[in-house]
Motif scaffolding. Structure first.
Motif, PDB file in Angstrom:
ATOM      1  N   ASN A 126       0.881  -1.092   0.089  1.00  0.00           N
ATOM      2  CA  ASN A 126       0.078   0.069  -0.022  1.00  0.00           C
ATOM      3  C   ASN A 126       0.957   1.093   0.142  1.00  0.00           C
ATOM      4  N   MET A 127       0.767   2.030  -1.197  1.00  0.00           N
ATOM      5  CA  MET A 127       1.454   3.205  -0.970  1.00  0.00           C
ATOM      6  C   MET A 127       0.647   4.342  -1.269  1.00  0.00           C
ATOM      7  N   GLN A 128       0.999   5.511  -0.572  1.00  0.00           N
ATOM      8  CA  GLN A 128       0.076   6.647  -0.444  1.00  0.00           C
ATOM      9  C   GLN A 128       1.037   7.914  -0.184  1.00  0.00           C
ATOM     10  N   ARG A 129       0.589   8.806  -1.070  1.00  0.00           N
ATOM     11  CA  ARG A 129       1.393  10.211  -1.153  1.00  0.00           C
ATOM     12  C   ARG A 129       3.255   9.872  -1.264  1.00  0.00           C
ATOM     13  N   CYS A 130       3.572   9.080  -1.808  1.00  0.00           N
ATOM     14  CA  CYS A 130       4.864   8.500  -1.786  1.00  0.00           C
ATOM     15  C   CYS A 130       5.313   9.455  -3.276  1.00  0.00           C
ATOM     16  N   LYS A 131       6.688   9.649  -3.314  1.00  0.00           N
ATOM     17  CA  LYS A 131       7.276  10.216  -4.334  1.00  0.00           C
ATOM     18  C   LYS A 131       8.275   9.395  -5.025  1.00  0.00           C
ATOM     19  N   PHE A 132       8.082   9.390  -6.386  1.00  0.00           N
ATOM     20  CA  PHE A 132       9.121   8.623  -7.107  1.00  0.00           C
ATOM     21  C   PHE A 132       9.603   9.541  -8.389  1.00  0.00           C
ATOM     22  N   VAL A 133       9.688  10.719  -8.063  1.00  0.00           N
ATOM     23  CA  VAL A 133      10.152  11.574  -9.228  1.00  0.00           C
ATOM     24  C   VAL A 133      11.555  11.427  -9.567  1.00  0.00           C
ATOM     25  N   GLY A 134      11.407  11.401 -11.018  1.00  0.00           N
ATOM     26  CA  GLY A 134      12.829  11.100 -11.747  1.00  0.00           C
ATOM     27  C   GLY A 134      13.353   9.856 -11.563  1.00  0.00           C
ATOM     28  N   SER A 135      12.573   8.813 -11.104  1.00  0.00           N
ATOM     29  CA  SER A 135      12.986   7.335 -11.046  1.00  0.00           C
ATOM     30  C   SER A 135      13.140   6.694 -12.327  1.00  0.00           C
ATOM     31  N   ASP A 136      14.105   5.653 -12.180  1.00  0.00           N
ATOM     32  CA  ASP A 136      14.073   4.721 -13.357  1.00  0.00           C
ATOM     33  C   ASP A 136      13.328   3.507 -12.671  1.00  0.00           C
ATOM     34  N   LEU A 137      12.219   3.468 -13.247  1.00  0.00           N
ATOM     35  CA  LEU A 137      11.391   1.945 -12.679  1.00  0.00           C
ATOM     36  C   LEU A 137      11.201   1.229 -13.674  1.00  0.00           C
ATOM     37  N   SER A 155       9.634  10.038 -14.549  1.00  0.00           N
ATOM     38  CA  SER A 155      10.137   8.773 -14.432  1.00  0.00           C
ATOM     39  C   SER A 155       9.863   7.996 -15.629  1.00  0.00           C
ATOM     40  N   GLU A 156      10.716   6.980 -15.665  1.00  0.00           N
ATOM     41  CA  GLU A 156      11.013   6.144 -16.732  1.00  0.00           C
ATOM     42  C   GLU A 156      10.322   4.843 -16.112  1.00  0.00           C
ATOM     43  N   ILE A 157       9.047   4.271 -16.762  1.00  0.00           N
ATOM     44  CA  ILE A 157       8.580   3.040 -16.167  1.00  0.00           C
ATOM     45  C   ILE A 157       8.399   1.946 -17.594  1.00  0.00           C
ATOM     46  N   ARG A 158       9.431   2.015 -18.077  1.00  0.00           N
ATOM     47  CA  ARG A 158       9.478   1.129 -19.224  1.00  0.00           C
ATOM     48  C   ARG A 158       9.343  -0.353 -19.190  1.00  0.00           C
ATOM     49  N   LYS A 159       8.662  -1.124 -19.971  1.00  0.00           N
ATOM     50  CA  LYS A 159       8.533  -2.682 -19.948  1.00  0.00           C
ATOM     51  C   LYS A 159       8.378  -3.167 -18.718  1.00  0.00           C
ATOM     52  N   SER A 160       7.537  -2.399 -17.913  1.00  0.00           N
ATOM     53  CA  SER A 160       6.924  -2.996 -16.637  1.00  0.00           C
ATOM     54  C   SER A 160       5.560  -3.666 -16.819  1.00  0.00           C
ATOM     55  N   ARG A 161       5.190  -4.294 -15.615  1.00  0.00           N
ATOM     56  CA  ARG A 161       3.947  -4.968 -15.652  1.00  0.00           C
ATOM     57  C   ARG A 161       3.255  -4.862 -14.337  1.00  0.00           C
ATOM     58  N   ILE A 162       2.028  -4.193 -14.573  1.00  0.00           N
ATOM     59  CA  ILE A 162       1.214  -3.919 -13.294  1.00  0.00           C
ATOM     60  C   ILE A 162      -0.191  -4.569 -13.288  1.00  0.00           C
ATOM     61  N   GLN A 163       0.007  -5.496 -12.201  1.00  0.00           N
ATOM     62  CA  GLN A 163      -1.255  -6.596 -12.344  1.00  0.00           C
ATOM     63  C   GLN A 163      -2.205  -6.348 -10.887  1.00  0.00           C
ATOM     64  N   ASN A 164      -3.410  -6.511 -11.240  1.00  0.00           N
ATOM     65  CA  ASN A 164      -4.270  -6.408 -10.158  1.00  0.00           C
ATOM     66  C   ASN A 164      -4.037  -5.399  -9.163  1.00  0.00           C
ATOM     67  N   SER A 165      -3.997  -4.271  -9.627  1.00  0.00           N
ATOM     68  CA  SER A 165      -3.605  -3.145  -8.924  1.00  0.00           C
ATOM     69  C   SER A 165      -4.434  -1.922  -8.951  1.00  0.00           C
ATOM     70  N   ASN A 166      -4.666  -1.140  -7.916  1.00  0.00           N
ATOM     71  CA  ASN A 166      -5.359   0.108  -8.053  1.00  0.00           C
ATOM     72  C   ASN A 166      -4.414   1.229  -7.864  1.00  0.00           C
ATOM     73  N   LEU A 167      -4.628   1.903  -8.989  1.00  0.00           N
ATOM     74  CA  LEU A 167      -3.857   3.346  -9.300  1.00  0.00           C
ATOM     75  C   LEU A 167      -4.768   4.684  -9.054  1.00  0.00           C
ATOM     76  N   SER A 168      -4.849   5.276  -8.355  1.00  0.00           N
ATOM     77  CA  SER A 168      -5.725   6.450  -8.229  1.00  0.00           C
ATOM     78  C   SER A 168      -5.203   7.729  -7.717  1.00  0.00           C
ATOM     79  N   ASN A 169      -5.550   8.793  -8.643  1.00  0.00           N
ATOM     80  CA  ASN A 169      -5.209  10.057  -8.078  1.00  0.00           C
ATOM     81  C   ASN A 169      -3.490  10.288  -8.307  1.00  0.00           C
ATOM     82  N   ASN A 170      -2.775   9.601  -9.076  1.00  0.00           N
ATOM     83  CA  ASN A 170      -1.343   9.691  -8.823  1.00  0.00           C
ATOM     84  C   ASN A 170      -1.004  10.671 -10.354  1.00  0.00           C
ATOM     85  N   THR A 171       0.256  10.994 -10.442  1.00  0.00           N
ATOM     86  CA  THR A 171       0.900  11.913 -11.211  1.00  0.00           C
ATOM     87  C   THR A 171       1.790  11.274 -11.925  1.00  0.00           C
ATOM     88  N   PHE A 172       1.914  11.138 -13.373  1.00  0.00           N
ATOM     89  CA  PHE A 172       2.921  10.563 -14.174  1.00  0.00           C
ATOM     90  C   PHE A 172       3.205  11.501 -15.095  1.00  0.00           C
TER      91      PHE A 172
END
Length: 299
Positions: A126-137, A155-172
């Motif tokens: 569970n991640m809330q109000r966390c910062k990953f600015v300028g990250s290589d993910l 951030s770079e989120i290349r060739k990733s897999r997001i499964q069975n997850s809830n992503l709400s109100n995030n900034t990309f």
């Protein structure tokens, strides 16, 4: 050299110290719980690649599995030594990945900006109000995560897999999702301004109330996805919409080139001042879309 029974005992000990079940460990390694059971009973051993991942997940050094770190309770008999199976571990000089894992966590207001090589280390968290600015993910794997009000800008989120997850109100904003796959995930209220969706696959989930201004749409696929309260603008190339449910979806000032719509009913999709090539135009017309707001691109 390693004895399979010693390895099994050490896996059991490290797993229990992390309060992790065999099923949880198996899920993080993408193998069956039965395979974990065989390791722990000394009936088989992981391969070298899996040893590295196992050490990261259990939070131990790779050399933990060697006899130099053998505990007093793991001593072997002469019969066991004569029957042991051995493998060679990488030398100590070989560079190893960081031995840390933050899965199964509850992360609130944490700043992880600039991090690299996260891989699978935030699974089931569970991640809330966390910062990953300028990250290589790149190659990130998120499974069964709740991600709310987090900042992934630049951030770079290349060739990733997001499964069975809830992503709400995030900034990309100003980020890249190249070749990332979202499956059975619900994405809502996120800001994707100036985000690169090249090669992205979204399937069996939801994409609703997201800001996608000035985003790049190239070879993007929506499959069995509920798309709602979204405005597509700009150029879309070689994109794919199959068996999607559309609610208040608008294409505005858009150029649609080689866009595949496999939907029987597109009446709820609105097109305002758009242009489309012939094949896209025909797909839309056969799907009963209102094409009054579309003009054909000149060849």
């Amino acid at each position: 050299m390693l004895n399979t029974k010693i390895i099994g005992n050490k896996i059991v000990k490290a797993r229990k110290e992390t309060n992790m079940s065999q099923a949880q460990l198996a899920e993080l390694l993408f193998i069956s719980p039965q395979a974990i059971g065989k390791w722990e009973r000394g009936e088989s051993i992981p391969d070298l690649i899996t040893f590295n991942r196992l050490a990261e997940i259990l939070g131990v050094d790779l050399n933990y599995f060697s006899e130099n770190f053998q505990s007093a309770t793991s001593e072997t008999t002469s019969d066991e030594l004569s029957e042991k199976q051995t493998i060679e571990l990488p030398s100590e000089k070989q560079e190893q990945k960081p031995k840390w894992n933050m899965s199964l966590g509850n992360w609130i207001d944490a700043d992880f900006s600039g991090l690299k090589n996260l891989d699978e280390k935030f699974g089931s968290s569970n991640m809330q109000r966390c910062k990953f600015v300028g990250s290589d993910l790149s190659h990130l794997i998120l499974k069964n995560n709740n991600v709310d009000l987090c900042d992934f800008s630049k951030s770079e989120i290349r060739k990733s897999r997001i499964q069975n997850s809830n992503l709400s109100n995030n900034t990309f904003k100003n980020g890249s999702l190249n070749e990332t796959e979202f499956s059975k995930s619900y994405i809502s209220g996120c800001d994707f301004t100036d985000t690169d969706f090249t090669g992205v696959i979204l399937k069996d989930g939801g994409f609703e109330k997201n800001i996608i201004a000035e985003s790049i749409w190239n070879r993007t696929s929506f499959i069995n996805t509920h798309i709602a309260d979204v405005v597509f603008e700009g150029k879309l190339d070689d994109c794919y919409f199959e068996n999607c449910k559309f609610t208040k979806v608008t294409f505005q000032h858009s150029v649609l080139n080689n866009i595949f719509f496999k939907n029987n009913n597109l009446k709820r999709v609105q097109f305002i001042d758009c242009q489309a090539d012939r094949i896209t135009y025909e797909f839309l017309e056969s799907g009963k879309a209102d094409i009054s707001g579309i003009t054909l691109l000149t060849q």
